[in-house]
Each structure stands twice: as structure tokens, then as C-alpha cells.
Motif scaffolding. Structure first.
Motif, mmCIF file in Angstrom:
data_model
loop_
_atom_site.group_PDB
_atom_site.id
_atom_site.type_symbol
_atom_site.label_atom_id
_atom_site.label_comp_id
_atom_site.label_asym_id
_atom_site.label_seq_id
_atom_site.Cartn_x
_atom_site.Cartn_y
_atom_site.Cartn_z
ATOM 1 N N GLU A 1 1.574 8.340 9.612
ATOM 2 C CA GLU A 1 0.212 8.221 9.103
ATOM 3 C C GLU A 1 0.180 7.990 7.601
ATOM 4 O OE1 GLU A 1 -1.583 11.807 10.345
ATOM 5 O OE2 GLU A 1 -1.795 11.177 12.414
ATOM 6 N N GLU A 2 1.063 8.613 6.852
ATOM 7 C CA GLU A 2 1.048 8.499 5.405
ATOM 8 C C GLU A 2 1.578 7.160 4.933
ATOM 9 O OE1 GLU A 2 3.523 11.096 6.504
ATOM 10 O OE2 GLU A 2 1.749 12.152 7.209
ATOM 11 N N GLN A 3 2.476 6.595 5.689
ATOM 12 C CA GLN A 3 3.190 5.425 5.227
ATOM 13 C C GLN A 3 2.767 4.197 6.034
ATOM 14 O OE1 GLN A 3 7.360 5.675 5.823
ATOM 15 N NE2 GLN A 3 7.831 3.967 4.498
ATOM 16 N N GLU A 4 1.641 3.618 5.663
ATOM 17 C CA GLU A 4 1.230 2.376 6.282
ATOM 18 C C GLU A 4 1.694 1.242 5.387
ATOM 19 O OE1 GLU A 4 -2.777 1.919 7.414
ATOM 20 O OE2 GLU A 4 -2.910 3.907 8.275
ATOM 21 N N LEU A 5 2.525 0.415 5.936
ATOM 22 C CA LEU A 5 3.072 -0.688 5.158
ATOM 23 C C LEU A 5 2.136 -1.877 5.265
ATOM 24 C CD1 LEU A 5 6.820 -0.524 6.207
ATOM 25 C CD2 LEU A 5 5.767 0.331 4.130
ATOM 26 N N LYS A 6 1.691 -2.339 4.123
ATOM 27 C CA LYS A 6 0.871 -3.535 4.079
ATOM 28 C C LYS A 6 1.635 -4.558 3.262
ATOM 29 C CE LYS A 6 -3.545 -1.295 4.591
ATOM 30 N NZ LYS A 6 -4.895 -1.161 4.072
ATOM 31 N N ARG A 7 2.195 -5.491 3.961
ATOM 32 C CA ARG A 7 2.953 -6.533 3.295
ATOM 33 C C ARG A 7 2.069 -7.762 3.191
ATOM 34 N NH1 ARG A 7 8.677 -5.695 6.399
ATOM 35 N NH2 ARG A 7 9.049 -3.625 5.567
ATOM 36 N N GLU A 8 2.013 -8.278 2.017
ATOM 37 C CA GLU A 8 1.198 -9.452 1.785
ATOM 38 C C GLU A 8 2.112 -10.622 1.474
ATOM 39 O OE1 GLU A 8 -2.050 -10.695 -1.461
ATOM 40 O OE2 GLU A 8 -2.340 -8.752 -0.492
ATOM 41 N N PHE A 9 1.921 -11.678 2.195
ATOM 42 C CA PHE A 9 2.747 -12.859 2.016
ATOM 43 C C PHE A 9 2.210 -13.680 0.864
ATOM 44 C CE2 PHE A 9 3.665 -17.339 2.927
ATOM 45 C CZ PHE A 9 5.038 -17.291 2.911
ATOM 46 N N VAL A 10 3.048 -13.961 -0.093
ATOM 47 C CA VAL A 10 2.688 -14.802 -1.225
ATOM 48 C C VAL A 10 3.564 -16.048 -1.152
ATOM 49 C CG1 VAL A 10 2.569 -14.981 -3.730
ATOM 50 C CG2 VAL A 10 2.091 -12.804 -2.602
ATOM 51 N N ARG A 11 2.905 -17.176 -0.972
ATOM 52 C CA ARG A 11 3.636 -18.427 -0.832
ATOM 53 C C ARG A 11 4.085 -18.922 -2.202
ATOM 54 N NH1 ARG A 11 2.627 -23.684 -1.365
ATOM 55 N NH2 ARG A 11 3.718 -25.135 -0.037
ATOM 56 N N LYS A 12 5.359 -19.201 -2.303
ATOM 57 C CA LYS A 12 5.912 -19.755 -3.531
ATOM 58 C C LYS A 12 5.796 -21.277 -3.453
ATOM 59 C CE LYS A 12 9.288 -16.102 -4.176
ATOM 60 N NZ LYS A 12 10.716 -15.777 -4.252
ATOM 61 N N PRO A 13 5.511 -21.907 -4.572
ATOM 62 C CA PRO A 13 5.437 -23.366 -4.560
ATOM 63 C C PRO A 13 6.792 -23.994 -4.261
ATOM 64 C CG PRO A 13 4.813 -22.485 -6.716
ATOM 65 C CD PRO A 13 5.181 -21.339 -5.860
ATOM 66 N N ARG A 14 6.759 -25.072 -3.523
ATOM 67 C CA ARG A 14 7.990 -25.796 -3.217
ATOM 68 C C ARG A 14 8.462 -26.546 -4.456
ATOM 69 N NH1 ARG A 14 7.736 -22.746 0.746
ATOM 70 N NH2 ARG A 14 7.006 -23.409 2.739
ATOM 71 N N TRP A 15 9.704 -26.896 -4.476
ATOM 72 C CA TRP A 15 10.271 -27.535 -5.665
ATOM 73 C C TRP A 15 9.629 -28.884 -5.938
ATOM 74 C CZ3 TRP A 15 12.575 -32.267 -5.274
ATOM 75 C CH2 TRP A 15 12.925 -32.697 -4.001
ATOM 76 N N TYR A 16 9.176 -29.578 -4.902
ATOM 77 C CA TYR A 16 8.628 -30.920 -5.067
ATOM 78 C C TYR A 16 7.133 -30.916 -5.389
ATOM 79 C CZ TYR A 16 7.499 -29.839 -0.234
ATOM 80 O OH TYR A 16 7.055 -29.225 0.894
ATOM 81 N N GLU A 17 6.458 -29.815 -5.241
ATOM 82 C CA GLU A 17 5.019 -29.778 -5.462
ATOM 83 C C GLU A 17 4.634 -29.986 -6.927
ATOM 84 O OE1 GLU A 17 3.733 -26.154 -3.723
ATOM 85 O OE2 GLU A 17 3.586 -27.029 -1.738
ATOM 86 N N GLN A 18 5.518 -29.696 -7.818
ATOM 87 C CA GLN A 18 5.197 -29.904 -9.230
ATOM 88 C C GLN A 18 5.089 -31.377 -9.590
ATOM 89 O OE1 GLN A 18 8.305 -28.414 -11.780
ATOM 90 N NE2 GLN A 18 9.914 -29.069 -10.373
ATOM 91 N N TYR A 19 5.647 -32.262 -8.767
ATOM 92 C CA TYR A 19 5.619 -33.688 -9.029
ATOM 93 C C TYR A 19 4.417 -34.401 -8.398
ATOM 94 C CZ TYR A 19 10.346 -32.589 -10.424
ATOM 95 O OH TYR A 19 11.434 -32.025 -11.037
ATOM 96 N N TYR A 20 3.699 -33.706 -7.523
ATOM 97 C CA TYR A 20 2.529 -34.293 -6.897
ATOM 98 C C TYR A 20 1.314 -34.166 -7.815
ATOM 99 C CZ TYR A 20 4.765 -34.556 -2.304
ATOM 100 O OH TYR A 20 5.571 -34.842 -1.267
ATOM 101 N N LYS A 21 0.470 -35.185 -7.810
ATOM 102 C CA LYS A 21 -0.785 -35.102 -8.535
ATOM 103 C C LYS A 21 -1.850 -34.622 -7.569
ATOM 104 C CE LYS A 21 0.205 -38.756 -11.810
ATOM 105 N NZ LYS A 21 -0.201 -40.069 -12.307
ATOM 106 N N LYS A 22 -2.568 -33.592 -7.973
ATOM 107 C CA LYS A 22 -3.618 -33.046 -7.122
ATOM 108 C C LYS A 22 -4.855 -33.923 -7.206
ATOM 109 C CE LYS A 22 -2.092 -28.314 -7.292
ATOM 110 N NZ LYS A 22 -2.485 -26.953 -7.497
#
Length: 57
Positions: free
Chosen positions: A34-55
Motif C-alpha cells: 500500500e505504501e509503495q505505489e510505483l508510478k512510472r512515467e514514460f518520457v520519450r527521448k528524441p531520436r537522433w534524426y529528429e533534429q534534422y527535420y524541419k517542423k
């Protein structure tokens, strides 16, 4: 410890009906801490190629 097994199907001799808990000292697969509820939140890291794309806006 809290038991995650549903009340209507629970036939465990260690099950406490009034508190929905468990008095078994050994760990079983239905026990939840009861005391230890694990809440893991997924944080997506940018891919290596995304910095080269124009939004496009």
C-alpha cells in the motif's frame, strides 16, 4: 499488505474481509504494498534524426 484478488472469488485463508488485506507473512502474487505505489512515467527521448527535420506549423 493489500490483496488485489477480487472479493467474490477470493478463497485464501489469509484474506481479511473487513480491510481487504492479507495477514500472510510470505509474499504471494496477489499482494500489493500500500505504501509503495510505483508510478512510472514514460518520457520519450528524441531520436537522433529528429533534429534534422524541419517542423511544419
Amino acid at each position: 499488505m493489500k490483496c488485489s484478488l477480487e472479493k467474490d472469488v477470493n478463497n485464501c485463508p489469509f484474506y481479511l474481509v473487513d480491510t481487504l488485506g492479507c495477514e500472510n507473512s510470505k509474499k504471494c502474487s496477489f499482494q500489493e504494498n500500500e505504501e509503495q505505489e510505483l508510478k512510472r512515467e514514460f518520457v520519450r527521448k528524441p531520436r537522433w534524426y529528429e533534429q534534422y527535420y524541419k517542423k511544419k506549423d
